[in-house]
Motif scaffolding. Structure first.
Motif, PDB file in Angstrom:
ATOM      1  N   MET A 111      36.514 106.765  79.453  1.00 22.38           N
ATOM      2  CA  MET A 111      35.443 107.280  78.602  1.00 22.38           C
ATOM      3  C   MET A 111      35.888 108.518  77.834  1.00 22.38           C
ATOM      4  O   MET A 111      35.569 108.686  76.649  1.00 22.38           O
ATOM      5  CB  MET A 111      34.213 107.600  79.457  1.00 22.38           C
ATOM      6  N   TRP A 141      35.983 108.631  73.803  1.00 20.14           N
ATOM      7  CA  TRP A 141      34.646 109.203  73.551  1.00 20.14           C
ATOM      8  C   TRP A 141      34.342 109.308  72.060  1.00 20.14           C
ATOM      9  O   TRP A 141      33.267 108.899  71.607  1.00 20.14           O
ATOM     10  CB  TRP A 141      34.535 110.575  74.211  1.00 20.14           C
ATOM     11  N   SER A 169      30.593 108.606  83.014  1.00 21.39           N
ATOM     12  CA  SER A 169      30.186 108.988  81.655  1.00 21.39           C
ATOM     13  C   SER A 169      29.722 110.438  81.601  1.00 21.39           C
ATOM     14  O   SER A 169      30.024 111.161  80.641  1.00 21.39           O
ATOM     15  CB  SER A 169      29.077 108.052  81.171  1.00 21.39           C
ATOM     16  N   TYR A 211      31.434 113.322  79.400  1.00 21.36           N
ATOM     17  CA  TYR A 211      30.651 114.099  78.442  1.00 21.36           C
ATOM     18  C   TYR A 211      30.860 115.601  78.655  1.00 21.36           C
ATOM     19  O   TYR A 211      30.997 116.369  77.688  1.00 21.36           O
ATOM     20  CB  TYR A 211      29.174 113.753  78.587  1.00 21.36           C
TER      21      TYR A 211
END
Length: 358
Positions: free
Chosen positions: A165, A169, A37, A41
């Protein structure tokens, strides 16, 4: 009918307690997912930029994945191998290196190394410790991370989690935004934007600074032929997030090794010193102002406190979540401070009297 504030605080407190308990018991299991994650990000702005250029989200994710694989094979894998080789060599020859250091100090500074002196006794004690426990350092480091199977699983799961992810997202953030309580939606959105700004400034900005400086120090120290220069450069880069600490620790280690290795060849010692001086100049005047600016908002002492507390409570997984939690807590504390300054608890009755007089 809206829930009273006391009830809301109770429910959110229960949710936070459940989160802490899950983190406590499932920290090792959650490690690949937290790492994935965090990487997603950090890469999300790159995917957003590719989408602005006409890529679909799937195409942007595939492009970033292929670029990361090529970077890992061509650059990171050889560098990691060299780093592991130097660390292994450092652990294996540490006792011998320490004995050479004692002989060097005794030869060059005999008055400091007189029999029974404080420095002589301290070095002898350190040498005995290295002889007794130096051989178990690598084994202890490996067992603290986990078994070989867990490490392999980490390398297998993290890339998969990162890809999924990164692909989802924007949809996930939209789902979370949709679940925010309606009464507090604007306030929570405002806080979330501030937290994202702090995290972006630190993780993306400071992360880039750490990588650039670590690479700069490691490559130049390796080029001048400093023994264990790669290890020193990487350590200095990793500590860059604490102002001056990376340069002081890395520079001290590098210059100490240079004095020991290049004694009599002063130009090489000056070259090592110049590497860290130029690195500090570039960091303070070029790299950090461009990549980070003044938007980080995480004081080094606050960050160290968060790393220490969460690391002690939750281990390695606590170190990973310490930065985002510290950023969130910092933003929330500043928000509560602003609310406090507008409350009657801070203003008292004097504000009401002033209003009546006006």
């Amino acid at each position: 009918m809206a829930l009273p504030v006391r009830q809301q605080l109770k429910y959110w407190g229960i949710a936070f307690a459940i989160f802490a308990v899950v983190l406590w018991f499932l920290g090792d299991v959650l490690l690949p997912f937290v790492l994935g994650s965090a990487i997603a990000y950090a890469l999300d702005p790159v995917a957003d930029r590719l989408e602005k250029w006409g890529f679909s989200r799937a195409a942007a994710t595939a492009t970033i994945t292929i670029a990361c694989i090529v970077l890992f094979i061509v650059v990171l894998l050889p560098a990691a191998r060299m780093l592991v080789d130097q660390l292994t060599q450092l652990f294996s020859i540490a006792p011998e290196l320490f004995l050479d250091l004692r002989a060097f100090l005794t030869e060059k500074f005999p008055t400091l190394m007189s029999e029974g002196g404080a420095l002589h006794s301290a070095l002898a004690s350190i040498g005995d410790t290295i002889k007794q426990k130096g051989g178990t350092v690598v084994e202890t480091a490996l067992t603290s991370v986990g078994s070989l199977l867990n490490i392999l699983m980490l390398f297998l799961i993290v890339p998969v989690v990162t890809v999924y992810m990164l692909l989802d997202w924007d949809r996930m953030t939209a789902k979370v935004d949709d679940l925010v309580p309606l009464d507090h939606k604007e306030t929570i959105r405002h806080l979330a934007r501030e937290i994202d700004g702090v995290l972006a400034g630190f993780i993306r900005g400071m992360g880039s600074v750490m990588v650039i400086l670590g690479t700069y120090y490691a490559v130049l120290l390796w080029l001048v032929g400093l023994q264990f220069g790669l290890v020193v450069g990487v350590a200095a880069g990793m500590l860059t997030f604490i102002p001056y600490v990376g340069a002081i620790v890395g520079g001290g280690l590098a210059i100490g090794l240079a004095l020991f290795q290049f004694w009599g060849e002063w130009w090489w010692i000056v070259a090592v010193w110049a590497i860290f001086q130029s690195g500090q100049f570039l960091e303070g005047n070029v790299i950090t102002p461009r990549l980070v600016g003044d938007s980080v908002g995480l004081h080094p002492v606050w960050l160290l406190l968060a790393l220490s507390v969460f690391g002690a409570l939750f281990g390695f997984i606590g170190l990973l979540v310490a930065v985002p939690l510290a950023a969130a807590l910092g933003v929330i504390v500043r928000f509560l401070g602003q609310q406090y300054k507008g409350s009657k608890l801070y203003l008292g009755y004097s504000a009401e009297r002033d209003g009546v007089e006006k």
